[in-house]
Design a protein around this motif. Sequence first.
Motif, short mmCIF file in Angstrom:
data_model
loop_
_atom_site.label_atom_id
_atom_site.label_comp_id
_atom_site.label_asym_id
_atom_site.label_seq_id
_atom_site.Cartn_x
_atom_site.Cartn_y
_atom_site.Cartn_z
N LYS A 72 0.79 -1.23 -0.17
CA LYS A 72 0.15 -0.04 -0.20
C LYS A 72 0.43 1.52 -0.06
O LYS A 72 2.32 0.91 0.90
N ASN A 73 0.16 2.73 -0.11
CA ASN A 73 1.48 3.46 0.00
C ASN A 73 2.17 3.58 -1.26
O ASN A 73 3.15 4.21 -0.88
N THR A 103 4.18 5.17 -4.49
CA THR A 103 4.12 6.31 -5.35
C THR A 103 4.89 6.36 -6.34
O THR A 103 5.97 5.30 -6.00
N GLN A 121 7.87 3.26 -2.08
CA GLN A 121 6.80 3.10 -0.59
C GLN A 121 7.71 4.13 0.48
O GLN A 121 8.63 3.76 1.85
N ASN A 122 6.99 5.42 0.90
CA ASN A 122 7.56 5.67 1.92
C ASN A 122 9.07 6.68 1.31
O ASN A 122 9.58 7.35 -0.01
N THR A 179 -2.00 6.30 -11.14
CA THR A 179 -0.74 6.25 -10.35
C THR A 179 -0.09 7.93 -11.00
O THR A 179 1.26 7.89 -10.76
N HIS A 237 1.98 11.68 -8.37
CA HIS A 237 2.31 11.17 -7.13
C HIS A 237 1.77 11.05 -6.44
O HIS A 237 1.69 10.74 -4.94
N LYS A 238 0.09 10.21 -6.71
CA LYS A 238 -1.48 10.00 -6.24
C LYS A 238 -0.63 8.51 -5.48
O LYS A 238 0.13 7.86 -6.66
N PRO A 239 -1.26 8.16 -4.04
CA PRO A 239 -1.04 7.23 -3.72
C PRO A 239 -1.78 5.61 -4.39
O PRO A 239 -2.75 6.36 -4.54
N GLU A 273 -2.23 1.25 -4.36
CA GLU A 273 -2.52 -0.37 -3.97
C GLU A 273 -1.65 -1.04 -4.95
O GLU A 273 -3.08 -0.97 -6.35
#
Length: 562
Positions: free
Chosen positions: A487-488, A490, A511-512, A531, A534-536, A538
């Motif tokens: 998840k999350n 970018t 991811q982060n 995508t 920079h929209k997060p 999954e």
Amino acid sequence: MRWNIKPKPEPHLVSQLATELKVSKLIASLLVQRGITTFNQAKQFFRPSLNDLHDPYLMKDMDKAVQRIEKAIANQENILVFGDYDVDGTTAVSLVSSYFRSFYPNVATYIPDRYDEGYGISFKGIDFADDNGFSLIIALDCGIKSIDHVAYAKSKNIDFIICDHHRPGENLPDAIAVLDPKRSDCTYPYDELCGCGVGFKLIQALAQNKGETIEDLIPYLDLVATAIAADIVPMTGENRILAKFGLEFINSNPRPGIKALIQNVKKKVLTITDVVFIIAPRINAAGRIKHGNHAVELLTEFNLEQAEQFASEIEGYNLNRKDLDKQITIEALAQIEENNEKEKFTTVVYNENWHKGVIGIVASRLTETYYRPTLVFTKSGDKLAASARSVKDFDVYNALEKCSEYLEQFGGHMYAAGMTLKEENYIQFKEAFEKVVQESIHPDLLIPEISVDAEIDLTEINPKLIRLLHQFEPFGPENMTPVFTAKNLTDTGYGKTLGQNDEHLKLFVKQNNSEGFGVIGFGLGKKLELTKNHKPFEMAFCIDENEFNGNVTVQLRAKDVR
């Protein structure tokens, strides 16, 4: 896409296994999901051994089959090895005939003509045996329902040994031996062998009687692995052992026929997926376009130069097959549109001019497009013949059984089957099949499913994880390539589409503050919008390695993005 996240396995089982094996809880969890919960089961899974294969004499009638073959050899009888024209059948015939010929000359092979004789044992084949002095026929990958054929052969003093893996009917043919682990009275410990696998058990039993070891049979495993991969049988138990060692043999020292098929492949090491997409379609093309005999000639040829000549001819059949398959798929999709049948629960199409050799492939293509049980019919002599394909978890064989009053004959598995019917019954059958499927299929099964094993962080993807995932191979049904979600995520902003029609997706995700990974998503070009900026998002994906110019990098193969 419907995402099916597998339930987390029992935490205490995962912790215990992780401790015993000194692996991460993620790896232990993947093992428990596959029914592996003890140290010894894990050892067998990670270190398969040919010594773990079952005693072939545990199979019902194996002793009778071996006795009859040994009697035939002692009496110098002529033996005919008979098999179906697909990959499973032609590899099985090649396996058994080449093993026999290593010590006994009076052996010939027979593959029925797909168009003239159709599937399975044929009266024409039995007449050929009778005319040419054969007193024993060994049928491979077919015969379990051939009651009339075996009776006809018996009237001509020809004995039958049947080696099959399809589901038997109520009665078995009156053969000397019927080897089929799916027999209700057979207690053999593993019943998911393919036809070539049953043939291998027969030569294993003969080899044991001759004092040979399992190591002596390794040169036959390239054929068994090819059949297991092509027939899409579960990659568990004996199949996984045979596929693993067969694949090793394909990569080290395969028979000239297989060597000739793969010599232009750039990859250093072939996987089961490569066998499915490179070797199997070419072997299949012979029976689809010309005659299955061409495949047997190739696979039993021990002169490399001659094998290369056969392989070159088969390559031509395969190119022809691709053209036909493409053209018929376009026509079939147009027919569905014209008849306004997009809202149905089934796809049933018919054109008398479609090439019988490729209707199975076309059925698979249509299933990918509309995702529902599919039948593709064409004219075959004075009857109609069809290939059936199904969707995950729906048994198309059972559905056909419920419409069998309209069919002349049918056979197959849960996901693939073949049938013939009289032309005047086509419309009634089509309506009955739609009704049966509509009443019995769960609506969820009509939406493609992604089965997800576990959620992970990208930080968990490291060389040790990748090394252990390699040890889960070979992959196949019931031991699929693990699918993860993260998840999350970018994209770094360089996401784009690839391919002639922008059908594929290429990203570079983080991811982060994790290390970034390249992503390829085949057929996911339309997901690029999700995508951007920079929209997060999954992602469901497999972990792959990409080899380019000698460099190997980790790549995530996206299955879906949401």
